[in-house]
Design a protein around this motif. Structure first.
Motif, PDB file in Angstrom:
ATOM      1  N   PRO A 232      12.883  -9.364  -2.140  1.00 52.58           N
ATOM      2  CA  PRO A 232      12.025  -8.340  -2.755  1.00 52.58           C
ATOM      3  C   PRO A 232      12.301  -6.981  -2.106  1.00 52.58           C
ATOM      4  N   LYS A 233      12.084  -5.920  -2.887  1.00 54.41           N
ATOM      5  CA  LYS A 233      12.367  -4.577  -2.380  1.00 54.41           C
ATOM      6  C   LYS A 233      11.634  -4.332  -1.049  1.00 54.41           C
ATOM      7  N   HIS A 234      12.351  -3.836  -0.084  1.00 54.12           N
ATOM      8  CA  HIS A 234      11.829  -3.544   1.263  1.00 54.12           C
ATOM      9  C   HIS A 234      11.321  -4.800   1.991  1.00 54.12           C
ATOM     10  N   GLY A 235      11.799  -5.963   1.555  1.00 52.54           N
ATOM     11  CA  GLY A 235      11.442  -7.190   2.275  1.00 52.54           C
ATOM     12  C   GLY A 235      10.058  -7.698   1.906  1.00 52.54           C
TER      13      GLY A 235
ATOM     14  N   VAL B 197       9.791  10.477   5.628  1.00 52.83           N
ATOM     15  CA  VAL B 197      10.848  10.643   6.629  1.00 52.83           C
ATOM     16  C   VAL B 197      10.878   9.316   7.369  1.00 52.83           C
ATOM     17  N   GLU B 198      11.862   8.507   7.041  1.00 51.81           N
ATOM     18  CA  GLU B 198      11.857   7.110   7.471  1.00 51.81           C
ATOM     19  C   GLU B 198      12.878   6.868   8.582  1.00 51.81           C
ATOM     20  N   ALA B 199      12.450   6.112   9.569  1.00 51.80           N
ATOM     21  CA  ALA B 199      13.381   5.646  10.600  1.00 51.80           C
ATOM     22  C   ALA B 199      13.904   4.301  10.103  1.00 51.80           C
TER      23      ALA B 199
ATOM     24  N   ILE C 224      14.427  13.374  -4.208  1.00 55.03           N
ATOM     25  CA  ILE C 224      15.319  13.222  -3.058  1.00 55.03           C
ATOM     26  C   ILE C 224      15.225  11.779  -2.567  1.00 55.03           C
ATOM     27  N   ASP C 225      16.380  11.159  -2.340  1.00 51.53           N
ATOM     28  CA  ASP C 225      16.429   9.781  -1.844  1.00 51.53           C
ATOM     29  C   ASP C 225      17.744   9.643  -1.077  1.00 51.53           C
ATOM     30  N   ARG C 226      17.702  10.004   0.191  1.00 50.03           N
ATOM     31  CA  ARG C 226      18.936  10.126   0.970  1.00 50.03           C
ATOM     32  C   ARG C 226      18.885   9.311   2.250  1.00 50.03           C
TER      33      ARG C 226
ATOM     34  N   LEU D 222       7.236  -8.088   4.376  1.00 48.79           N
ATOM     35  CA  LEU D 222       6.162  -7.967   5.366  1.00 48.79           C
ATOM     36  C   LEU D 222       5.012  -7.079   4.907  1.00 48.79           C
ATOM     37  N   ARG D 223       5.251  -6.264   3.869  1.00 50.26           N
ATOM     38  CA  ARG D 223       4.245  -5.265   3.510  1.00 50.26           C
ATOM     39  C   ARG D 223       2.984  -5.870   2.923  1.00 50.26           C
ATOM     40  N   THR D 224       3.101  -7.083   2.383  1.00 51.79           N
ATOM     41  CA  THR D 224       1.907  -7.697   1.786  1.00 51.79           C
ATOM     42  C   THR D 224       1.443  -8.924   2.575  1.00 51.79           C
TER      43      THR D 224
ATOM     44  N   VAL E 195      18.216   7.982   9.148  1.00 54.97           N
ATOM     45  CA  VAL E 195      17.018   8.693   8.690  1.00 54.97           C
ATOM     46  C   VAL E 195      17.071   8.686   7.162  1.00 54.97           C
ATOM     47  N   VAL E 196      15.987   8.242   6.537  1.00 57.13           N
ATOM     48  CA  VAL E 196      15.927   8.250   5.074  1.00 57.13           C
ATOM     49  C   VAL E 196      14.849   9.246   4.643  1.00 57.13           C
ATOM     50  N   LEU E 197      15.196  10.077   3.672  1.00 60.27           N
ATOM     51  CA  LEU E 197      14.221  11.022   3.101  1.00 60.27           C
ATOM     52  C   LEU E 197      13.943  10.599   1.672  1.00 60.27           C
ATOM     53  N   TRP E 198      12.683  10.602   1.308  1.00 56.31           N
ATOM     54  CA  TRP E 198      12.349  10.226  -0.074  1.00 56.31           C
ATOM     55  C   TRP E 198      11.189  11.047  -0.597  1.00 56.31           C
ATOM     56  N   ASN E 199      11.385  11.595  -1.775  1.00 61.09           N
ATOM     57  CA  ASN E 199      10.282  12.141  -2.572  1.00 61.09           C
ATOM     58  C   ASN E 199      10.621  11.870  -4.034  1.00 61.09           C
TER      59      ASN E 199
ATOM     60  N   GLN F 161      14.745  -6.547   4.758  1.00 58.24           N
ATOM     61  CA  GLN F 161      15.672  -5.865   3.850  1.00 58.24           C
ATOM     62  C   GLN F 161      15.151  -4.463   3.565  1.00 58.24           C
ATOM     63  N   PHE F 162      16.018  -3.499   3.716  1.00 59.38           N
ATOM     64  CA  PHE F 162      15.661  -2.145   3.337  1.00 59.38           C
ATOM     65  C   PHE F 162      15.923  -1.953   1.846  1.00 59.38           C
ATOM     66  N   SER F 163      14.941  -1.401   1.148  1.00 58.65           N
ATOM     67  CA  SER F 163      15.055  -1.061  -0.267  1.00 58.65           C
ATOM     68  C   SER F 163      15.600  -2.248  -1.071  1.00 58.65           C
ATOM     69  N   SER F 164      16.603  -1.995  -1.877  1.00 55.38           N
ATOM     70  CA  SER F 164      17.156  -3.076  -2.713  1.00 55.38           C
ATOM     71  C   SER F 164      18.542  -3.480  -2.229  1.00 55.38           C
TER      72      SER F 164
ATOM     73  N   LEU G 182      10.743   1.893   9.221  1.00 55.55           N
ATOM     74  CA  LEU G 182       9.373   2.385   9.226  1.00 55.55           C
ATOM     75  C   LEU G 182       9.353   3.486   8.159  1.00 55.55           C
ATOM     76  N   HIS G 183       8.704   3.203   7.044  1.00 52.55           N
ATOM     77  CA  HIS G 183       8.838   4.009   5.817  1.00 52.55           C
ATOM     78  C   HIS G 183       7.747   5.086   5.798  1.00 52.55           C
ATOM     79  N   THR G 184       7.781   5.981   6.755  1.00 47.76           N
ATOM     80  CA  THR G 184       6.672   6.898   7.016  1.00 47.76           C
ATOM     81  C   THR G 184       6.446   7.925   5.902  1.00 47.76           C
ATOM     82  N   TYR G 185       5.223   7.941   5.375  1.00 46.95           N
ATOM     83  CA  TYR G 185       4.825   8.950   4.375  1.00 46.95           C
ATOM     84  C   TYR G 185       4.093  10.071   5.113  1.00 46.95           C
ATOM     85  N   LEU G 186       4.737  11.223   5.265  1.00 48.06           N
ATOM     86  CA  LEU G 186       4.073  12.359   5.907  1.00 48.06           C
ATOM     87  C   LEU G 186       3.291  13.138   4.853  1.00 48.06           C
TER      88      LEU G 186
ATOM     89  N   ILE H 145       0.855  -1.190   0.000  1.00 50.18           N
ATOM     90  CA  ILE H 145       0.000   0.000   0.000  1.00 50.18           C
ATOM     91  C   ILE H 145       0.892   1.241   0.000  1.00 50.18           C
ATOM     92  N   ARG H 146       0.659   2.133  -0.961  1.00 49.74           N
ATOM     93  CA  ARG H 146       1.497   3.333  -1.124  1.00 49.74           C
ATOM     94  C   ARG H 146       1.035   4.418  -0.161  1.00 49.74           C
ATOM     95  N   GLY H 147       1.666   4.492   0.984  1.00 49.63           N
ATOM     96  CA  GLY H 147       1.355   5.551   1.938  1.00 49.63           C
ATOM     97  C   GLY H 147       1.286   5.013   3.351  1.00 49.63           C
TER      98      GLY H 147
HETATM   99  O1  TA6 Z   1      13.143   4.502   1.169  1.00 51.73           O
HETATM  100  C1  TA6 Z   1      13.400   5.064  -0.067  1.00 51.73           C
HETATM  101  C2  TA6 Z   1      13.139   4.042  -1.132  1.00 51.73           C
HETATM  102  O2  TA6 Z   1      13.941   2.920  -0.955  1.00 51.73           O
HETATM  103  C3  TA6 Z   1      13.312   4.742  -2.481  1.00 51.73           C
HETATM  104  O3  TA6 Z   1      14.484   4.363  -3.140  1.00 51.73           O
HETATM  105  C4  TA6 Z   1      12.036   4.468  -3.209  1.00 51.73           C
HETATM  106  O4  TA6 Z   1      12.138   3.538  -4.196  1.00 51.73           O
HETATM  107  C5  TA6 Z   1      11.067   4.157  -2.104  1.00 51.73           C
HETATM  108  O5  TA6 Z   1      11.786   3.570  -1.068  1.00 51.73           O
HETATM  109  C6  TA6 Z   1       9.768   3.443  -2.402  1.00 51.73           C
HETATM  110  O6  TA6 Z   1       9.895   2.079  -2.585  1.00 51.73           O
HETATM  111  P1  TA6 Z   1       8.646   1.222  -3.029  1.00 51.73           P
HETATM  112  O7  TA6 Z   1       9.099  -0.203  -3.060  1.00 51.73           O
HETATM  113  O8  TA6 Z   1       7.605   1.397  -1.969  1.00 51.73           O
HETATM  114  O9  TA6 Z   1       8.204   1.757  -4.345  1.00 51.73           O
END
Ligand code: TA6
Length: 282
Positions: free
Chosen positions: A79-82, A256-258, A199-201, A84-86, A229-233, A71-74, A154-158, A61-63
């Motif tokens: 799978p990306k971000h592990g 703003v991700e922890a 931004i992806d830091r 547990l999300r599904t 801390v990860v920032l993404w937009n 696993q964080f990201s790739s 915790l990939h928090t979407y503010l 779910i996007r948000g």
């Molecule tokens: O946390 C940042 C990030 O890893 C970005 O590189 C970006 O791809 C984002 O997560 C979203 O990932 P997702 O798998 O939810 O599309």
């Protein structure tokens, strides 16, 4: 109003609505153990949930606050971000009193997770809702006989009214890995960071509280246990390529991700790790 937890239908998903004494509320979905909404007592929604998010479990779910593990990201072969999300999570605890409402959801390994990652684990998310505050804790138990290592977040979407109008303080001086620019390592030189493009830091060991100022709203963000801390937009181009984002969705969000990303956490057999992110509406 008494603090309470009720089961609700949220876009066809089984979810739980937490209510705090003076009207703050939060919604947590069983799919992904994911916080999907946080409304402060002024009635404002503080989390971004894409209007094109999918709730059928075919994609995460996007948000809200997705849980990334193991696993964080790739940063690995999973799978990306592990995974547990599904997954479907179960309620593992709930309580409330005059000042707070608490809900915990858990998930554990099974054949499908062991096929991807051969470890026995329990992941629990605990959400504590207070008047103007939301605390989310991720707790991981190693239930197997061997140590394992993981990354996660915790990939928090503010939700923000307009991302170009925000200022984020608290990262000045920290080194970050710039995934939007070939993983270059840079040093943050803005006392108040603004977002003007993709931004992806990942800021490593960023151990100061953050202050997000967005128009007339301020949010304090604090984390414990998670070192990064990860920032993404995604900004215009990447947003246009994400099927579950409206073309202008990026304007109304900032992740703003922890995270525990740069350095994997190693957990011995039988041990527990936990990390928390706290959001405080000021
Ligand atoms: O946390 C940042 C990030 O890893 C970005 O590189 C970006 O791809 C984002 O997560 C979203 O990932 P997702 O798998 O939810 O599309």
């Amino acid at each position: 109003m008494k603090p309470s937890i009720e089961t609700i239908d949220f876009h066809g998903l089984e979810a739980l609505r937490l209510t705090a004494p003076r009207g703050a509320s939060a919604v947590v979905g069983k799919l992904g153990g994911q916080v999907l909404s946080w409304t402060t007592r002024d009635g404002r929604e503080r989390l971004f949930l894409s209007e094109r998010a999918r709730f059928d479990g075919s994609v995460p779910i996007r948000g809200g606050i997705p849980v990334c593990f193991p696993q964080f990201s790739s940063l690995g072969s999973l799978p990306k971000h592990g995974f547990l999300r599904t997954r479907q999570w179960q309620v593992s605890g709930q309580s409330s009193d005059d000042g707070y409402t608490l809900l915990s959801l858990e998930t554990t390994d099974d054949e499908s997770t062991r096929a991807l990652w051969p470890h026995a684990f329990r992941a629990e998310v605990t959400v504590v809702l207070e008047e103007d505050r939301l605390d989310v804790e991720l707790s991981i138990d190693n239930l197997g006989p061997e140590p394992f290592s993981f990354t996660g977040a915790l990939h928090t979407y503010l939700r923000v009214v307009e991302v170009e109008d925000i200022a984020l303080a608290g990262l000045y001086g920290f080194a970050y890995r710039d995934a939007a620019d070939g993983d270059r390592i840079r040093k943050e030189n803005s006392p108040e960071l603004i977002v003007e493009g993709e931004i992806d830091r990942g800021y490593h060991n960023a151990n100061r509280p953050l202050l997000l100022q967005a128009g007339n709203l301020s949010l304090g963000i604090h984390q414990e246990g998670f070192p990064d801390v990860v920032l993404w937009n995604p900004w215009v181009d990447l947003c246009a390529r994400l099927p579950d984002m409206a073309p202008t969705g990026f304007r109304h969000m900032l992740c703003v991700e922890a995270a525990a990303a740069r350095q994997p956490v190693t957990l011995a057999a039988g041990e527990n790790w936990s990390g928390r992110q706290s959001l405080v509406a000021l």
